[in-house]
Design a protein around this motif. Structure first.
Motif, PDB file in Angstrom:
ATOM      1  N   LYS A 120      39.338  49.061  69.316  1.00 17.73           N
ATOM      2  CA  LYS A 120      38.530  50.251  69.079  1.00 17.73           C
ATOM      3  C   LYS A 120      38.250  50.336  67.574  1.00 17.73           C
ATOM      4  O   LYS A 120      39.065  49.896  66.757  1.00 17.73           O
ATOM      5  N   PRO A 121      37.112  50.890  67.159  1.00 17.17           N
ATOM      6  CA  PRO A 121      36.784  50.936  65.729  1.00 17.17           C
ATOM      7  C   PRO A 121      37.882  51.576  64.876  1.00 17.17           C
ATOM      8  O   PRO A 121      38.093  51.159  63.734  1.00 17.17           O
ATOM      9  N   ALA A 122      38.586  52.566  65.406  1.00 16.29           N
ATOM     10  CA  ALA A 122      39.621  53.240  64.622  1.00 16.29           C
ATOM     11  C   ALA A 122      40.908  52.425  64.511  1.00 16.29           C
ATOM     12  O   ALA A 122      41.783  52.772  63.713  1.00 16.29           O
ATOM     13  N   TYR A 157      46.465  39.928  56.915  1.00 18.52           N
ATOM     14  CA  TYR A 157      46.586  40.302  58.315  1.00 18.52           C
ATOM     15  C   TYR A 157      46.440  41.817  58.514  1.00 18.52           C
ATOM     16  O   TYR A 157      46.037  42.272  59.576  1.00 18.52           O
ATOM     17  N   ALA A 158      46.782  42.631  57.496  1.00 20.13           N
ATOM     18  CA  ALA A 158      46.677  44.090  57.622  1.00 20.13           C
ATOM     19  C   ALA A 158      46.646  44.699  56.231  1.00 20.13           C
ATOM     20  O   ALA A 158      47.050  44.082  55.244  1.00 20.13           O
ATOM     21  N   ASN A 159      46.154  45.941  56.140  1.00 22.90           N
ATOM     22  CA  ASN A 159      46.123  46.616  54.855  1.00 22.90           C
ATOM     23  C   ASN A 159      47.482  47.260  54.564  1.00 22.90           C
ATOM     24  O   ASN A 159      48.444  47.099  55.315  1.00 22.90           O
ATOM     25  N   SER A 160      47.563  48.000  53.474  1.00 24.00           N
ATOM     26  CA  SER A 160      48.843  48.597  53.065  1.00 24.00           C
ATOM     27  C   SER A 160      49.365  49.614  54.069  1.00 24.00           C
ATOM     28  O   SER A 160      50.564  49.890  54.127  1.00 24.00           O
ATOM     29  N   ALA A 161      48.468  50.183  54.876  1.00 24.28           N
ATOM     30  CA  ALA A 161      48.898  51.143  55.891  1.00 24.28           C
ATOM     31  C   ALA A 161      49.304  50.476  57.194  1.00 24.28           C
ATOM     32  O   ALA A 161      49.679  51.170  58.147  1.00 24.28           O
ATOM     33  N   GLY A 162      49.236  49.164  57.254  1.00 24.76           N
ATOM     34  CA  GLY A 162      49.625  48.437  58.457  1.00 24.76           C
ATOM     35  C   GLY A 162      48.542  48.323  59.504  1.00 24.76           C
ATOM     36  O   GLY A 162      48.810  47.876  60.619  1.00 24.76           O
ATOM     37  N   ILE A 163      47.289  48.690  59.165  1.00 24.09           N
ATOM     38  CA  ILE A 163      46.187  48.577  60.117  1.00 24.09           C
ATOM     39  C   ILE A 163      45.639  47.154  60.056  1.00 24.09           C
ATOM     40  O   ILE A 163      45.321  46.645  58.978  1.00 24.09           O
ATOM     41  N   GLU A 197      32.130  46.374  50.872  1.00 24.52           N
ATOM     42  CA  GLU A 197      30.810  46.756  50.375  1.00 24.52           C
ATOM     43  C   GLU A 197      29.806  46.884  51.511  1.00 24.52           C
ATOM     44  O   GLU A 197      28.934  47.758  51.497  1.00 24.52           O
ATOM     45  N   ALA A 198      29.909  46.010  52.508  1.00 23.09           N
ATOM     46  CA  ALA A 198      29.009  46.090  53.659  1.00 23.09           C
ATOM     47  C   ALA A 198      29.424  47.192  54.626  1.00 23.09           C
ATOM     48  O   ALA A 198      28.583  47.732  55.360  1.00 23.09           O
ATOM     49  N   PHE A 199      30.728  47.533  54.640  1.00 25.16           N
ATOM     50  CA  PHE A 199      31.235  48.592  55.524  1.00 25.16           C
ATOM     51  C   PHE A 199      32.013  49.603  54.684  1.00 25.16           C
ATOM     52  O   PHE A 199      33.239  49.706  54.781  1.00 25.16           O
ATOM     53  N   PRO A 200      31.328  50.370  53.842  1.00 25.02           N
ATOM     54  CA  PRO A 200      32.052  51.273  52.919  1.00 25.02           C
ATOM     55  C   PRO A 200      32.831  52.367  53.642  1.00 25.02           C
ATOM     56  O   PRO A 200      33.845  52.838  53.128  1.00 25.02           O
ATOM     57  N   GLN A 201      32.390  52.765  54.806  1.00 25.83           N
ATOM     58  CA  GLN A 201      33.076  53.810  55.561  1.00 25.83           C
ATOM     59  C   GLN A 201      33.917  53.228  56.693  1.00 25.83           C
ATOM     60  O   GLN A 201      34.370  53.977  57.569  1.00 25.83           O
ATOM     61  N   GLY A 202      34.126  51.935  56.687  1.00 27.94           N
ATOM     62  CA  GLY A 202      34.878  51.310  57.761  1.00 27.94           C
ATOM     63  C   GLY A 202      34.025  51.079  58.986  1.00 27.94           C
ATOM     64  O   GLY A 202      32.785  51.184  58.963  1.00 27.94           O
ATOM     65  N   TYR A 203      34.681  50.779  60.093  1.00 29.07           N
ATOM     66  CA  TYR A 203      33.975  50.515  61.337  1.00 29.07           C
ATOM     67  C   TYR A 203      33.744  51.807  62.111  1.00 29.07           C
ATOM     68  O   TYR A 203      34.514  52.770  62.032  1.00 29.07           O
ATOM     69  N   ASN A 204      32.643  51.817  62.869  1.00 32.73           N
ATOM     70  CA  ASN A 204      32.396  52.886  63.828  1.00 32.73           C
ATOM     71  C   ASN A 204      31.729  52.263  65.051  1.00 32.73           C
ATOM     72  O   ASN A 204      31.546  51.043  65.123  1.00 32.73           O
ATOM     73  N   SER A 205      31.376  53.083  66.005  1.00 35.77           N
ATOM     74  CA  SER A 205      30.823  52.564  67.260  1.00 35.77           C
ATOM     75  C   SER A 205      29.489  51.862  67.082  1.00 35.77           C
ATOM     76  O   SER A 205      29.083  51.066  67.931  1.00 35.77           O
ATOM     77  N   SER A 206      28.796  52.116  65.966  1.00 36.05           N
ATOM     78  CA  SER A 206      27.465  51.531  65.775  1.00 36.05           C
ATOM     79  C   SER A 206      27.483  50.259  64.925  1.00 36.05           C
ATOM     80  O   SER A 206      26.533  49.467  64.992  1.00 36.05           O
ATOM     81  N   MET A 232      38.894  35.516  69.955  1.00 41.59           N
ATOM     82  CA  MET A 232      38.501  35.467  71.366  1.00 41.59           C
ATOM     83  C   MET A 232      38.541  36.840  72.038  1.00 41.59           C
ATOM     84  O   MET A 232      38.386  36.947  73.237  1.00 41.59           O
ATOM     85  N   GLY A 233      38.774  37.898  71.243  1.00 40.84           N
ATOM     86  CA  GLY A 233      38.644  39.246  71.761  1.00 40.84           C
ATOM     87  C   GLY A 233      39.933  40.000  71.978  1.00 40.84           C
ATOM     88  O   GLY A 233      39.890  41.197  72.293  1.00 40.84           O
ATOM     89  N   GLU A 234      41.088  39.355  71.835  1.00 43.26           N
ATOM     90  CA  GLU A 234      42.348  40.055  72.064  1.00 43.26           C
ATOM     91  C   GLU A 234      42.622  41.059  70.940  1.00 43.26           C
ATOM     92  O   GLU A 234      42.356  40.778  69.770  1.00 43.26           O
ATOM     93  N   ALA A 235      43.169  42.196  71.295  1.00 45.94           N
ATOM     94  CA  ALA A 235      43.538  43.227  70.317  1.00 45.94           C
ATOM     95  C   ALA A 235      44.931  42.909  69.790  1.00 45.94           C
ATOM     96  O   ALA A 235      45.939  43.443  70.266  1.00 45.94           O
ATOM     97  N   ARG A 236      45.009  42.070  68.806  1.00 45.69           N
ATOM     98  CA  ARG A 236      46.291  41.616  68.267  1.00 45.69           C
ATOM     99  C   ARG A 236      46.879  42.673  67.332  1.00 45.69           C
ATOM    100  O   ARG A 236      46.168  43.326  66.568  1.00 45.69           O
ATOM    101  N   THR A 237      48.192  42.827  67.386  1.00 44.51           N
ATOM    102  CA  THR A 237      48.879  43.799  66.532  1.00 44.51           C
ATOM    103  C   THR A 237      49.168  43.188  65.163  1.00 44.51           C
ATOM    104  O   THR A 237      49.010  41.977  64.949  1.00 44.51           O
TER     105      THR A 237
END
Length: 376
Positions: A254-256, A197-203, A266-275, A174-179
């Motif tokens: 935010k994308p970062a 829920y998150a990758n090995s770096a905690g993102i 495979e669809a997002f090899p470089q991760g998310y960005n603004s586009s 629903m749009g919340e930025a959950r930690t």
């Protein structure tokens, strides 16, 4: 003479362990007797039908008269639907870089105009493993009137497992930025996004959970007529139920701040960005996938055309095949179909009504013969 004291018990006296109060007590008398009401004393008027042959026989015939037309109508509307199913599970491994015949066991058809042997020879496929593209060629002997639907059909995929169904976070959708900590918290009745829920770096993953991670990601491209290169337009707009849109909102992430789920890399090899940050509210393919199926074999709508006729002829269609079925020993297929007032093709319900009508008619005739032959 020595006197003795005698205790006389009366009907209303309180004895040890008794449940009654003495007659001179002001305490209410306790009793297990139900209240004197029509409901509790069962004095309500009721109708108790007597099941006799003069009543039962007409009921069977009436049911037969009702069920038979309904079953016939369902079978008729189902027969108006044309359908083509091509199993392309092993296209990338079985086909080569030139058009080769599709095994007869890998496709099934139901057209108003039967296929000829020459038509069957046009059912071919070609693969390009480098781009994971499978080209399917097929013949449609009669026009497909809109709406023309393009579905994917999956077999042996159990999306109704309890842990799988619960592996999501509604607040995140629903749009919340959950930690990370909010996504991983769980209880016996709410598993949140565990274990994704998150990758090995905690993102945090966006979207998190098993359902989103396993989303069907094959792409169906617009069919092209082999004779003249005419492209039949298809779209993903309108494939989801309208109220599904209310379950999703644009994210506050935010994308970062987030990363794609593991199977989306495979669809997002470089991760998310603004586009390329996905807008879940407008992503109808995501809406369709997030509604789990009740059975291990199911189909989901991927593309459609509600305005143009898909003309008879030889067509070629490219499918970008990314969705793996090896992990669960499953299969995937392209289903090209029309629709009717009663939905897609399916004869089970129609035959159920017809069989019920026949059973009722047989029972009615049998009871009639029994009454006439052996009257009471």
């Amino acid at each position: 003479m020595t006197g003795t004291n005698t205790k006389v018990a009366t009907g209303g006296g309180r004895e040890r362990g008794g449940d009654y109060s003495p007659l001179d007590s002001k305490e209410p008398v306790k009793t297990m007797r139900p209240k004197d009401t029509a409901w509790l004393q069962q004095r309500i008027k009721a109708w108790s039908p007597l099941i006799t042959a003069p009543w039962t026989i007409p009921i069977f015939f009436i049911l037969a008269v009702i069920f038979a037309p309904i079953g016939g109508l369902l079978l008729y509307t189902s027969a108006q639907v044309q359908e083509l199913t091509i199993d392309y599970t092993h296209c990338l491994t079985s086909a080569n870089d030139t058009m080769s015949p599709i095994p007869r066991s890998s496709f099934s058809t139901y057209f108003h105009t039967p296929l000829t042997p020459a038509d069957l020879d046009t059912y071919r496929w070609r693969s390009s493993p480098a781009t994971k593209t499978c080209t399917l060629q097929f013949t449609i002997p009669s026009n497909f009137t809109p709406p023309v639907l393009f579905r994917y059909k999956l077999t042996n995929l159990h999306t109704n497992h309890r842990r799988f169904v619960m592996s999501l976070d509604r607040a995140q959708l629903m749009g919340e930025a959950r930690t990370r900590d909010e996504l991983m918290s769980h209880s016996d009745t709410n598993f949140r996004c565990n274990p994704l829920y998150a990758n090995s770096a905690g993102i945090p993953y966006y979207p998190c959970g098993e359902i989103a991670n396993s989303m069907f990601n094959d792409t169906f491209h617009a069919p092209v007529r082999a004779a003249d290169g005419h492209v039949y337009p298809i779209t993903s707009r309108g494939i989801a139920w309208p109220h599904d849109r209310a379950l999703y909102r644009p994210t506050a992430y935010k994308p970062a701040d987030v990363v794609p789920p593991p199977f989306w890399e495979e669809a997002f090899p470089q991760g998310y960005n603004s586009s390329n940050m996905p807008n879940l509210q407008d992503w109808e393919e995501f809406h369709v996938w997030m509604r789990p199926a009740g059975l291990a074999r199911f189909s989901r709508l991927a593309k459609r055309n509600d305005h143009n006729v898909l003309g008879a002829g030889v067509w070629q269609m490219n499918v970008t095949s990314r969705f793996s079925t090896q992990g669960y020993n499953g299969r995937k297929a392209l289903v090209l179909t029309t629709s009717s007032a009663m939905g897609g093709r399916g004869t089970q319900l129609g035959w159920a009504y017809v069989v019920s009508a026949v059973v009722c008619a047989v029972l009615g005739v049998g009871m009639t013969a029994g009454v006439l032959g052996v009257p009471r």
